[in-house]
Motif scaffolding. Sequence first.
Motif, PDB file in Angstrom:
ATOM      1  N   ASP A 144      46.952 -13.956 108.689  1.00  0.00           N
ATOM      2  CA  ASP A 144      47.600 -13.988 107.387  1.00  0.00           C
ATOM      3  C   ASP A 144      46.577 -14.244 106.281  1.00  0.00           C
ATOM      4  O   ASP A 144      45.385 -14.437 106.540  1.00  0.00           O
ATOM      5  CB  ASP A 144      48.726 -15.021 107.353  1.00  0.00           C
ATOM      6  CG  ASP A 144      48.236 -16.456 107.608  1.00  0.00           C
ATOM      7  OD1 ASP A 144      47.040 -16.741 107.367  1.00  0.00           O
ATOM      8  OD2 ASP A 144      49.066 -17.287 108.035  1.00  0.00           O
ATOM      9  N   PHE A 145      47.055 -14.231 105.048  1.00  0.00           N
ATOM     10  CA  PHE A 145      46.193 -14.391 103.884  1.00  0.00           C
ATOM     11  C   PHE A 145      45.362 -15.658 103.958  1.00  0.00           C
ATOM     12  O   PHE A 145      44.147 -15.656 103.725  1.00  0.00           O
ATOM     13  CB  PHE A 145      47.064 -14.371 102.621  1.00  0.00           C
ATOM     14  CG  PHE A 145      46.497 -15.134 101.447  1.00  0.00           C
ATOM     15  CD1 PHE A 145      45.307 -14.747 100.852  1.00  0.00           C
ATOM     16  CD2 PHE A 145      47.157 -16.241 100.942  1.00  0.00           C
ATOM     17  CE1 PHE A 145      44.782 -15.449  99.779  1.00  0.00           C
ATOM     18  CE2 PHE A 145      46.652 -16.948  99.858  1.00  0.00           C
ATOM     19  CZ  PHE A 145      45.465 -16.543  99.285  1.00  0.00           C
ATOM     20  N   GLN A 146      45.988 -16.778 104.306  1.00  0.00           N
ATOM     21  CA  GLN A 146      45.263 -18.044 104.325  1.00  0.00           C
ATOM     22  C   GLN A 146      44.157 -18.041 105.373  1.00  0.00           C
ATOM     23  O   GLN A 146      43.056 -18.563 105.139  1.00  0.00           O
ATOM     24  CB  GLN A 146      46.226 -19.212 104.590  1.00  0.00           C
ATOM     25  CG  GLN A 146      47.132 -19.561 103.431  1.00  0.00           C
ATOM     26  CD  GLN A 146      48.410 -18.724 103.394  1.00  0.00           C
ATOM     27  OE1 GLN A 146      48.624 -17.854 104.257  1.00  0.00           O
ATOM     28  NE2 GLN A 146      49.258 -18.990 102.425  1.00  0.00           N
ATOM     29  N   GLN A 147      44.405 -17.454 106.552  1.00  0.00           N
ATOM     30  CA  GLN A 147      43.388 -17.405 107.605  1.00  0.00           C
ATOM     31  C   GLN A 147      42.223 -16.509 107.201  1.00  0.00           C
ATOM     32  O   GLN A 147      41.055 -16.862 107.385  1.00  0.00           O
ATOM     33  CB  GLN A 147      44.021 -16.916 108.902  1.00  0.00           C
ATOM     34  CG  GLN A 147      45.008 -17.896 109.515  1.00  0.00           C
ATOM     35  CD  GLN A 147      45.782 -17.271 110.661  1.00  0.00           C
ATOM     36  OE1 GLN A 147      46.344 -16.180 110.549  1.00  0.00           O
ATOM     37  NE2 GLN A 147      45.807 -17.968 111.787  1.00  0.00           N
ATOM     38  N   LEU A 148      42.536 -15.319 106.652  1.00  0.00           N
ATOM     39  CA  LEU A 148      41.481 -14.422 106.198  1.00  0.00           C
ATOM     40  C   LEU A 148      40.638 -15.090 105.113  1.00  0.00           C
ATOM     41  O   LEU A 148      39.404 -15.018 105.134  1.00  0.00           O
ATOM     42  CB  LEU A 148      42.090 -13.122 105.665  1.00  0.00           C
ATOM     43  CG  LEU A 148      42.682 -12.172 106.691  1.00  0.00           C
ATOM     44  CD1 LEU A 148      43.510 -11.083 106.003  1.00  0.00           C
ATOM     45  CD2 LEU A 148      41.593 -11.533 107.543  1.00  0.00           C
ATOM     46  N   ASP A 149      41.310 -15.744 104.188  1.00  0.00           N
ATOM     47  CA  ASP A 149      40.599 -16.370 103.081  1.00  0.00           C
ATOM     48  C   ASP A 149      39.706 -17.509 103.570  1.00  0.00           C
ATOM     49  O   ASP A 149      38.579 -17.688 103.086  1.00  0.00           O
ATOM     50  CB  ASP A 149      41.602 -16.887 102.051  1.00  0.00           C
ATOM     51  CG  ASP A 149      40.950 -17.157 100.705  1.00  0.00           C
ATOM     52  OD1 ASP A 149      40.407 -16.200 100.107  1.00  0.00           O
ATOM     53  OD2 ASP A 149      40.962 -18.319 100.262  1.00  0.00           O
ATOM     54  N   SER A 150      40.185 -18.279 104.541  1.00  0.00           N
ATOM     55  CA  SER A 150      39.388 -19.361 105.102  1.00  0.00           C
ATOM     56  C   SER A 150      38.132 -18.819 105.777  1.00  0.00           C
ATOM     57  O   SER A 150      37.026 -19.359 105.602  1.00  0.00           O
ATOM     58  CB  SER A 150      40.217 -20.169 106.103  1.00  0.00           C
ATOM     59  OG  SER A 150      39.437 -21.147 106.743  1.00  0.00           O
ATOM     60  N   LEU A 151      38.274 -17.752 106.552  1.00  0.00           N
ATOM     61  CA  LEU A 151      37.122 -17.141 107.215  1.00  0.00           C
ATOM     62  C   LEU A 151      36.124 -16.600 106.198  1.00  0.00           C
ATOM     63  O   LEU A 151      34.903 -16.768 106.337  1.00  0.00           O
ATOM     64  CB  LEU A 151      37.587 -16.014 108.140  1.00  0.00           C
ATOM     65  CG  LEU A 151      38.348 -16.444 109.393  1.00  0.00           C
ATOM     66  CD1 LEU A 151      38.980 -15.231 110.071  1.00  0.00           C
ATOM     67  CD2 LEU A 151      37.441 -17.174 110.366  1.00  0.00           C
ATOM     68  N   TYR A 152      36.639 -15.952 105.181  1.00  0.00           N
ATOM     69  CA  TYR A 152      35.804 -15.363 104.138  1.00  0.00           C
ATOM     70  C   TYR A 152      35.006 -16.436 103.392  1.00  0.00           C
ATOM     71  O   TYR A 152      33.795 -16.311 103.193  1.00  0.00           O
ATOM     72  CB  TYR A 152      36.714 -14.594 103.186  1.00  0.00           C
ATOM     73  CG  TYR A 152      36.083 -14.016 101.951  1.00  0.00           C
ATOM     74  CD1 TYR A 152      35.257 -12.887 102.021  1.00  0.00           C
ATOM     75  CD2 TYR A 152      36.341 -14.562 100.699  1.00  0.00           C
ATOM     76  CE1 TYR A 152      34.704 -12.329 100.877  1.00  0.00           C
ATOM     77  CE2 TYR A 152      35.792 -14.012  99.549  1.00  0.00           C
ATOM     78  CZ  TYR A 152      34.981 -12.900  99.642  1.00  0.00           C
ATOM     79  OH  TYR A 152      34.435 -12.351  98.502  1.00  0.00           O
ATOM     80  N   ALA A 196      32.409  -7.792 107.745  1.00  0.00           N
ATOM     81  CA  ALA A 196      32.699  -8.436 109.026  1.00  0.00           C
ATOM     82  C   ALA A 196      32.337  -9.908 108.934  1.00  0.00           C
ATOM     83  O   ALA A 196      31.229 -10.257 108.522  1.00  0.00           O
ATOM     84  CB  ALA A 196      31.918  -7.766 110.157  1.00  0.00           C
ATOM     85  N   CYS A 197      33.278 -10.763 109.313  1.00  0.00           N
ATOM     86  CA  CYS A 197      33.076 -12.211 109.261  1.00  0.00           C
ATOM     87  C   CYS A 197      33.497 -12.838 110.583  1.00  0.00           C
ATOM     88  O   CYS A 197      34.498 -12.428 111.174  1.00  0.00           O
ATOM     89  CB  CYS A 197      33.925 -12.843 108.149  1.00  0.00           C
ATOM     90  SG  CYS A 197      33.489 -12.324 106.482  1.00  0.00           S
ATOM     91  N   ALA A 198      32.741 -13.825 111.035  1.00  0.00           N
ATOM     92  CA  ALA A 198      33.087 -14.557 112.257  1.00  0.00           C
ATOM     93  C   ALA A 198      32.676 -16.010 112.091  1.00  0.00           C
ATOM     94  O   ALA A 198      31.557 -16.299 111.656  1.00  0.00           O
ATOM     95  CB  ALA A 198      32.399 -13.950 113.470  1.00  0.00           C
ATOM     96  N   ARG A 199      33.577 -16.919 112.474  1.00  0.00           N
ATOM     97  CA  ARG A 199      33.302 -18.345 112.327  1.00  0.00           C
ATOM     98  C   ARG A 199      32.641 -18.943 113.561  1.00  0.00           C
ATOM     99  O   ARG A 199      31.984 -19.979 113.481  1.00  0.00           O
ATOM    100  CB  ARG A 199      34.606 -19.086 112.016  1.00  0.00           C
ATOM    101  CG  ARG A 199      34.396 -20.562 111.772  1.00  0.00           C
ATOM    102  CD  ARG A 199      35.485 -21.234 110.969  1.00  0.00           C
ATOM    103  NE  ARG A 199      36.797 -20.667 111.121  1.00  0.00           N
ATOM    104  CZ  ARG A 199      37.729 -20.699 110.157  1.00  0.00           C
ATOM    105  NH1 ARG A 199      37.439 -21.234 108.985  1.00  0.00           N
ATOM    106  NH2 ARG A 199      38.915 -20.190 110.367  1.00  0.00           N
ATOM    107  N   THR A 200      32.812 -18.284 114.720  1.00  0.00           N
ATOM    108  CA  THR A 200      32.250 -18.806 115.965  1.00  0.00           C
ATOM    109  C   THR A 200      31.471 -17.709 116.680  1.00  0.00           C
ATOM    110  O   THR A 200      31.671 -16.519 116.429  1.00  0.00           O
ATOM    111  CB  THR A 200      33.366 -19.307 116.897  1.00  0.00           C
ATOM    112  OG1 THR A 200      34.174 -18.184 117.301  1.00  0.00           O
ATOM    113  CG2 THR A 200      34.242 -20.362 116.212  1.00  0.00           C
ATOM    114  N   GLU A 201      30.599 -18.128 117.604  1.00  0.00           N
ATOM    115  CA  GLU A 201      29.847 -17.145 118.392  1.00  0.00           C
ATOM    116  C   GLU A 201      30.799 -16.295 119.236  1.00  0.00           C
ATOM    117  O   GLU A 201      30.574 -15.088 119.409  1.00  0.00           O
ATOM    118  CB  GLU A 201      28.833 -17.851 119.276  1.00  0.00           C
ATOM    119  CG  GLU A 201      27.672 -18.474 118.516  1.00  0.00           C
ATOM    120  CD  GLU A 201      26.624 -19.062 119.441  1.00  0.00           C
ATOM    121  OE1 GLU A 201      26.751 -18.882 120.669  1.00  0.00           O
ATOM    122  OE2 GLU A 201      25.667 -19.683 118.931  1.00  0.00           O
TER     123      GLU A 201
END
Length: 258
Positions: A144-152, A196-201
């Motif tokens: 959702d929007f909040q998850q995408l925004d947090s990752l970004y 492309a964004c990733a928070r973890t390996e």
Amino acid sequence: MIIEQANSGDFIELKNLWSAVFSEDPTFLEHFFSTRFAAHTIYVARIDDHIVSALHALACQYMQQGTIHPCSYIVGAATYASYRKQGIMGKLLAATQQAYTHPITLFPAVRPFYEANGYYTTSSVLSFPLEGCAALSPTLIPLDFQQLDSLYRNEHALHGCLLRDEEAWKFLTDGYQTLCVEDGYAFISEGKAVEACARTEKAARELVGILAASCITEVYTLDHSLIATMLDREKAVPIPMGMSTDITMHGVYIAEQY
């Protein structure tokens, strides 16, 4: 010729100009004008009481060193063909810059034109080929929007970025094929992962693997990202991103958005 702010009565003329210059998909056009039209942020050039050129300076914000600042973001900079190469758009850009004390930003269609009008490229990403990457098929999930925004925001915490509200994320997810895994996402266009964004390996490995499995040929990512650490840096090519009138925004990520 008159250069001025638009008024609410210009709605149809502005919509017709956008449609004529960009041959826009009607669904996008209706979405944009129903959600982003704000006459006081639009600058127009009139000749004989008709709009011949215009730009939309959307109210926006950017994050830099943990602080949020105001800015404007230009979209829909358009001039009818018969009025081009007369310096009109340059005058609109100047009027927009004079109207605000904050930076004006954009993602350029013709970079040298904006450079000539005082804009600086703030950042770049690296384009990596996906040759030889192992294909994977992890489970795709909706974000959702909040998850995408947090990752970004996490991805761009070091140097900053132009911020996106919920409507901006909707434009992006409607306009791009979006692949999401837990803690990561990628926007796909014309066989490339243009963001492309990733928070973890784990998320980075899954994204690279699913992009390879999807026959994606390139991935754009930050030079210090987790995704970049898994790709061949010797083959990476820098890709310039958005621009600003303010040199202090150096490093701030600016991509195309609405």
